[in-house]
Design a protein around this motif. Structure first.
Motif, PDB file in Angstrom:
ATOM      1  N   SER A 312       0.822  -1.216   0.000  1.00  0.00           N
ATOM      2  CA  SER A 312       0.000   0.000   0.000  1.00  0.00           C
ATOM      3  C   SER A 312       0.855   1.266   0.000  1.00  0.00           C
ATOM      4  O   SER A 312       0.393   2.334  -0.410  1.00  0.00           O
ATOM      5  CB  SER A 312      -0.929   0.010   1.215  1.00  0.00           C
ATOM      6  N   GLN A 316       0.693   6.131  -3.333  1.00  0.00           N
ATOM      7  CA  GLN A 316       0.220   7.131  -2.383  1.00  0.00           C
ATOM      8  C   GLN A 316       0.050   8.477  -3.081  1.00  0.00           C
ATOM      9  O   GLN A 316       0.812   8.823  -3.987  1.00  0.00           O
ATOM     10  CB  GLN A 316       1.215   7.280  -1.225  1.00  0.00           C
ATOM     11  N   GLU A 343      -1.063  -7.411  -6.001  1.00  0.00           N
ATOM     12  CA  GLU A 343      -1.497  -6.856  -4.715  1.00  0.00           C
ATOM     13  C   GLU A 343      -2.061  -5.449  -4.868  1.00  0.00           C
ATOM     14  O   GLU A 343      -3.063  -5.100  -4.229  1.00  0.00           O
ATOM     15  CB  GLU A 343      -0.337  -6.869  -3.723  1.00  0.00           C
ATOM     16  N   GLU A 346      -5.621  -5.656  -6.200  1.00  0.00           N
ATOM     17  CA  GLU A 346      -6.570  -6.082  -5.173  1.00  0.00           C
ATOM     18  C   GLU A 346      -6.829  -4.966  -4.163  1.00  0.00           C
ATOM     19  O   GLU A 346      -7.969  -4.734  -3.751  1.00  0.00           O
ATOM     20  CB  GLU A 346      -6.044  -7.334  -4.457  1.00  0.00           C
ATOM     21  N   LEU A 347      -5.771  -4.265  -3.769  1.00  0.00           N
ATOM     22  CA  LEU A 347      -5.933  -3.157  -2.824  1.00  0.00           C
ATOM     23  C   LEU A 347      -6.777  -2.040  -3.425  1.00  0.00           C
ATOM     24  O   LEU A 347      -7.588  -1.416  -2.740  1.00  0.00           O
ATOM     25  CB  LEU A 347      -4.564  -2.617  -2.411  1.00  0.00           C
ATOM     26  N   ARG A 348      -6.582  -1.789  -4.722  1.00  0.00           N
ATOM     27  CA  ARG A 348      -7.369  -0.731  -5.376  1.00  0.00           C
ATOM     28  C   ARG A 348      -8.847  -1.121  -5.455  1.00  0.00           C
ATOM     29  O   ARG A 348      -9.726  -0.289  -5.246  1.00  0.00           O
ATOM     30  CB  ARG A 348      -6.802  -0.464  -6.784  1.00  0.00           C
ATOM     31  N   LEU A 350     -10.419  -2.830  -3.361  1.00  0.00           N
ATOM     32  CA  LEU A 350     -10.969  -2.684  -2.013  1.00  0.00           C
ATOM     33  C   LEU A 350     -10.959  -1.234  -1.537  1.00  0.00           C
ATOM     34  O   LEU A 350     -11.436  -0.936  -0.436  1.00  0.00           O
ATOM     35  CB  LEU A 350     -10.161  -3.549  -1.032  1.00  0.00           C
ATOM     36  N   GLY A 351     -10.394  -0.345  -2.352  1.00  0.00           N
ATOM     37  CA  GLY A 351     -10.336   1.064  -1.977  1.00  0.00           C
ATOM     38  C   GLY A 351      -9.282   1.376  -0.933  1.00  0.00           C
ATOM     39  O   GLY A 351      -9.342   2.425  -0.284  1.00  0.00           O
ATOM     40  N   GLU A 352      -8.290   0.497  -0.781  1.00  0.00           N
ATOM     41  CA  GLU A 352      -7.268   0.692   0.245  1.00  0.00           C
ATOM     42  C   GLU A 352      -6.057   1.469  -0.263  1.00  0.00           C
ATOM     43  O   GLU A 352      -5.159   1.797   0.518  1.00  0.00           O
ATOM     44  CB  GLU A 352      -6.841  -0.662   0.812  1.00  0.00           C
ATOM     45  N   VAL A 353      -6.000   1.731  -1.556  1.00  0.00           N
ATOM     46  CA  VAL A 353      -5.014   2.655  -2.126  1.00  0.00           C
ATOM     47  C   VAL A 353      -5.776   3.610  -3.035  1.00  0.00           C
ATOM     48  O   VAL A 353      -6.837   3.265  -3.569  1.00  0.00           O
ATOM     49  CB  VAL A 353      -3.898   1.925  -2.918  1.00  0.00           C
TER      50      VAL A 353
END
Length: 560
Positions: A312, A316, A343, A346-348, A350-353
């Motif tokens: 993550s 940024q 990764e 997948e993070l995108r 989920l809205g985590e980045v």
């Protein structure tokens, strides 16, 4: 009758989509220029000059006898673009243009309106031979992907650097896959003397970007000068990743790895490379000792030692993270790209980045076309190319071998920036992967000088040719000469000014003097163009720098 300001008149047959016109003065009209002409139904319409031919009333015998032409004629062929209606839609005429109609140079505002050029966006350079800044829509560029294609030495990495600078200016998160260490220099302002002079031309200033963070893989020879070492999470590697990383060949050896991973997955717990080694040791097979030796090498490399870097952190806001992979074996580079991009995607989702862009240099190594090798990162990059726009994760793919990069990925890129390409296989690949190219535009790609690009985008009504601006930051992709030739000082070099730029420079206090030396002429009214030697000199207020008969600016800029 010649109208005031006209540069030519329509000649011969004319249709609603193209026409030819007699050029009054060949110095006033050049190939790729934009002209306007009146259509009785649509009104003023813009067209682009495709080619110019010269004819003369000379026979072969006349030429052999050294006779001069009594009459010369220059004929230009133009392709009609159209005009904007009251609703902003592009309209092309449905009725032919009238022979004898006067042709004029198109005004800049008219060109901007008809071509669909943006007044706001990321600034990449000037429309060729004009003062018009070309700006690309940032949302379209990032969300709908971009590719930069060119032969070696044409300026693809330089162009990518210009776009990266513009994205950094507005805070777009970037993760840059850098196999050759060309992007670390974004941290430092451009201090090249020649580039500093060119910055006046493009109206930019030198700048280093402090929000650039450089990571290197474990055991990189450049770890001491990097901002950090990027360590991967070694848990739950797929059999394909382990085989690729360990360099395991042979069906029986690879089958052992697949069996070991399958056994570990059945247990429903996380596993590491060490667990795979233990599992292989328990299998009775003659090939296991070779496999174990390869697996031990993975452990020795130290890819998965220590605490893994949170993925993550690689995407940024207001930051560009560069993964400098110089000195890292190709199979290790491939694994890192595959793991990180999987990764990040997948993070995108989920809205985590935050929404951002992945920049991939030497993309043909990571997304090869079928028949040009294999890569474990291919699948995830194809997925991002086809699905990334739904999650606002964009790709910028950069390659000097268009024929060797996956055509599906190129076709998914809405913005294509093409610099000079001459290889027939690469040209064919571009024609297949890029929509809207005609035979004329393909021929133009072969003739582009270094640092000049053809930009194709749905945001533009047709491909445009752009002089790529100077970078604000230091360029890290400069080739090292085998023989070091001492450069002259910049004040002795100077640079040529295109005719269309003179007024802009004069407005900034730079005087432009033009001296014309006529080597041979019968009379003032019969001066042959080929008998004239145009010498341009530019006098600057500071230092009174003078330049005569210099080579192309961009040939110097890109070191070719």
């Amino acid at each position: 009758m010649k109208a005031k300001g006209a540069v030519g008149r329509i000649y011969g047959e004319a249709t609603s989509t193209e026409f030819s016109f007699v050029v009054f003065d060949p110095r006033e009209v050049r190939r790729t220029d934009y002209v306007k002409v009146w259509n009785d139904v649509e009104g003023w319409v813009i067209a682009q000059v495709l080619e110019i031919k010269a004819t003369a009333d000379l026979s072969g015998t006349d030429i052999l006898e050294g006779k001069d032409a009594e009459k010369e004629m220059y004929i230009a062929k133009a392709s009609v673009i159209g005009r904007r209606d009251d609703d902003g839609m592009l309209r092309t005429p449905k009725t032919p243009f009238a022979p004898g109609e006067n042709v004029f140079k198109a005004e800049e505002d008219f060109i901007i309106d008809v071509l669909g050029l943006k007044k706001d966006g990321i600034y990449i350079g000037y429309l060729q031979d004009t003062n018009i800044k070309v700006k690309l829509d940032v949302n379209s560029l990032v969300q709908k992907h971009c590719c930069i294609l060119a032969k070696t030495g044409s300026g693809k990495s330089y162009t990518a650097g210009v776009i990266v600078e513009e994205l950094l200016e507005i805070g777009v998160p970037l993760f840059i896959i850098d196999p050759h260490g060309e992007y670390s220099s974004l941290k430092f302002p451009n201090d090249d003397e020649f580039d500093l002079e060119r910055m006046k031309y493009f109206n930019v200033n030198p700048k280093g970007y402090e929000n650039v963070v450089v990571y290197v893989p474990p055991n990189s020879p450049f770890a001491e000068v990097a901002d950090g070492v990027l360590r991967l999470d070694g848990k739950n590697l797929s059999a394909e990743e382990i085989i690729e990383l360990a360099g395991i060949s042979g069906n029986s050896s690879q089958a052992l790895v697949y069996q070991a991973v399958k056994n570990l997955k059945k247990r429903g717990v996380d596993y590491t490379v060490e667990d795979v080694i233990c599992e292989v040791e328990g299998i009775k097979h003659n090939s296991k000792w070779t496999v174990l030796g390869c697996l031990e090498k993975i452990v020795e490399v130290g890819f998965f030692d220590g605490t893994p870097t949170p993925v993550s952190m690689l995407l940024q806001k207001d930051r560009a993270v560069v993964l400098d992979m110089r000195g890292t074996p190709p199979e290790h580079q491939d694994l890192m790209v595959s793991r990180i991009c999987n990764e990040l995607f997948e993070l995108r989702k989920l809205g985590e980045v935050p929404p951002g862009m992945i920049v991939i240099e030497e993309a043909h190594n990571f997304i090869p076309e079928r028949g040009f090798g294999r890569s474990i990162s291919t699948q995830i990059l194809r997925t991002i190319a086809s699905e990334g726009r739904k999650f606002s994760l964009g790709l910028m793919v950069i390659s000097q071998r268009p024929a060797r990069i996956d055509k599906n990925v190129i076709s998914q890129c809405n913005t294509q920036i093409i610099l000079r390409v001459t290889n027939p296989n690469d040209i064919n690949a571009i024609k297949k992967g890029v929509e809207g190219l005609t035979s004329e535009t393909v021929d133009e790609i072969k003739r582009l000088p270094p640092g000049t690009a053809m930009v194709v985008s749905p945001e533009l009504e047709k491909p445009v040719i752009v002089e790529i601006r100077v970078k604000r930051s230091k360029h890290g992709g400069v080739a090292v000469n085998v023989v070091d030739v001492k450069k002259e000082k910049i004040k002795k070099k100077g640079f040529r000014l295109s005719k269309n730029k003179k007024s802009e420079f004069e407005g900034k206090g730079i005087k432009v003097a033009v001296e014309r030396k006529v080597l041979k002429a019968k009379s003032k009214s019969d001066v042959k163009l080929e008998q004239s030697n145009l010498v341009e000199s530019e006098e600057f207020e500071e230092g009174k720098r003078t330049s005569k008969n210099k080579k192309s600016i961009f040939k110097k800029m890109f070191g070719v």
